[in-house]
Design a protein around this motif. Structure first.
Motif, mmCIF file in Angstrom:
data_model
loop_
_atom_site.group_PDB
_atom_site.id
_atom_site.type_symbol
_atom_site.label_atom_id
_atom_site.label_comp_id
_atom_site.label_asym_id
_atom_site.label_seq_id
_atom_site.Cartn_x
_atom_site.Cartn_y
_atom_site.Cartn_z
ATOM 1 N N THR A 1 0.720 -1.028 -0.016
ATOM 2 C CA THR A 1 -0.204 -0.236 0.044
ATOM 3 C C THR A 1 0.898 1.082 -0.339
ATOM 4 O O THR A 1 0.345 2.169 -1.072
ATOM 5 N N TRP B 1 0.903 4.320 -2.371
ATOM 6 C CA TRP B 1 0.484 5.397 -2.496
ATOM 7 C C TRP B 1 1.558 6.998 -3.260
ATOM 8 O O TRP B 1 1.636 7.218 -4.433
ATOM 9 N N THR C 1 -2.761 4.478 -5.679
ATOM 10 C CA THR C 1 -4.310 3.994 -5.144
ATOM 11 C C THR C 1 -4.058 5.665 -4.472
ATOM 12 O O THR C 1 -3.160 6.510 -3.718
ATOM 13 N N ASP C 2 -5.195 5.846 -4.137
ATOM 14 C CA ASP C 2 -5.478 6.757 -3.201
ATOM 15 C C ASP C 2 -5.808 6.436 -2.118
ATOM 16 O O ASP C 2 -6.391 5.551 -1.582
ATOM 17 N N MET C 3 -5.167 8.020 -1.117
ATOM 18 C CA MET C 3 -5.086 7.847 0.422
ATOM 19 C C MET C 3 -6.075 7.841 1.230
ATOM 20 O O MET C 3 -6.446 9.456 0.788
ATOM 21 N N ILE C 4 -6.947 7.492 2.343
ATOM 22 C CA ILE C 4 -8.421 7.995 2.501
ATOM 23 C C ILE C 4 -7.680 9.385 3.707
ATOM 24 O O ILE C 4 -5.984 9.252 4.248
ATOM 25 N N LEU C 5 -7.685 10.165 4.292
ATOM 26 C CA LEU C 5 -7.636 11.164 4.661
ATOM 27 C C LEU C 5 -7.207 10.930 6.508
ATOM 28 O O LEU C 5 -6.165 11.117 6.771
ATOM 29 N N LYS C 6 -7.842 10.022 6.308
ATOM 30 C CA LYS C 6 -6.939 9.156 8.349
ATOM 31 C C LYS C 6 -5.805 8.973 7.949
ATOM 32 O O LYS C 6 -5.141 9.240 9.274
ATOM 33 N N ASN C 7 -5.841 7.742 7.054
ATOM 34 C CA ASN C 7 -3.709 7.830 6.773
ATOM 35 C C ASN C 7 -2.840 8.849 6.608
ATOM 36 O O ASN C 7 -2.799 9.429 6.674
#
Length: 67
Positions: A27, A31, A36-42
């Motif tokens: 992952t 990134w 792959t897009d990253m979610i805000l939390k990560n």
């Protein structure tokens, strides 16, 4: 996103970052390559991990392009 730049600057391997933040190595690689897009939390977790603001981590030019 400055993930790869920050990781290399700090001398951190994919494996070490994976272990530290609890995300698979693949992952992190995706990134860094923009696959792959990253979610805000990560993104928030990584900004804190590297000791930078979210704006510095993401890059202000990317924030301006979000619609």
């Amino acid at each position: 996103m400055r993930l790869k730049e920050l990781r290399i600057e700090k001398g951190i391997t994919h494996k070490q970052l994976s272990d530290d933040i609890g995300v698979p190595v693949r992952t992190i690689s995706r990134w860094e390559k923009g696959e792959t897009d990253m979610i805000l939390k990560n993104a928030i977790k990584l900004a804190k991990y590297f000791g930078v603001t979210l704006d510095e981590f993401v890059g202000s030019e990317q924030l301006l392009s979000i619609k």
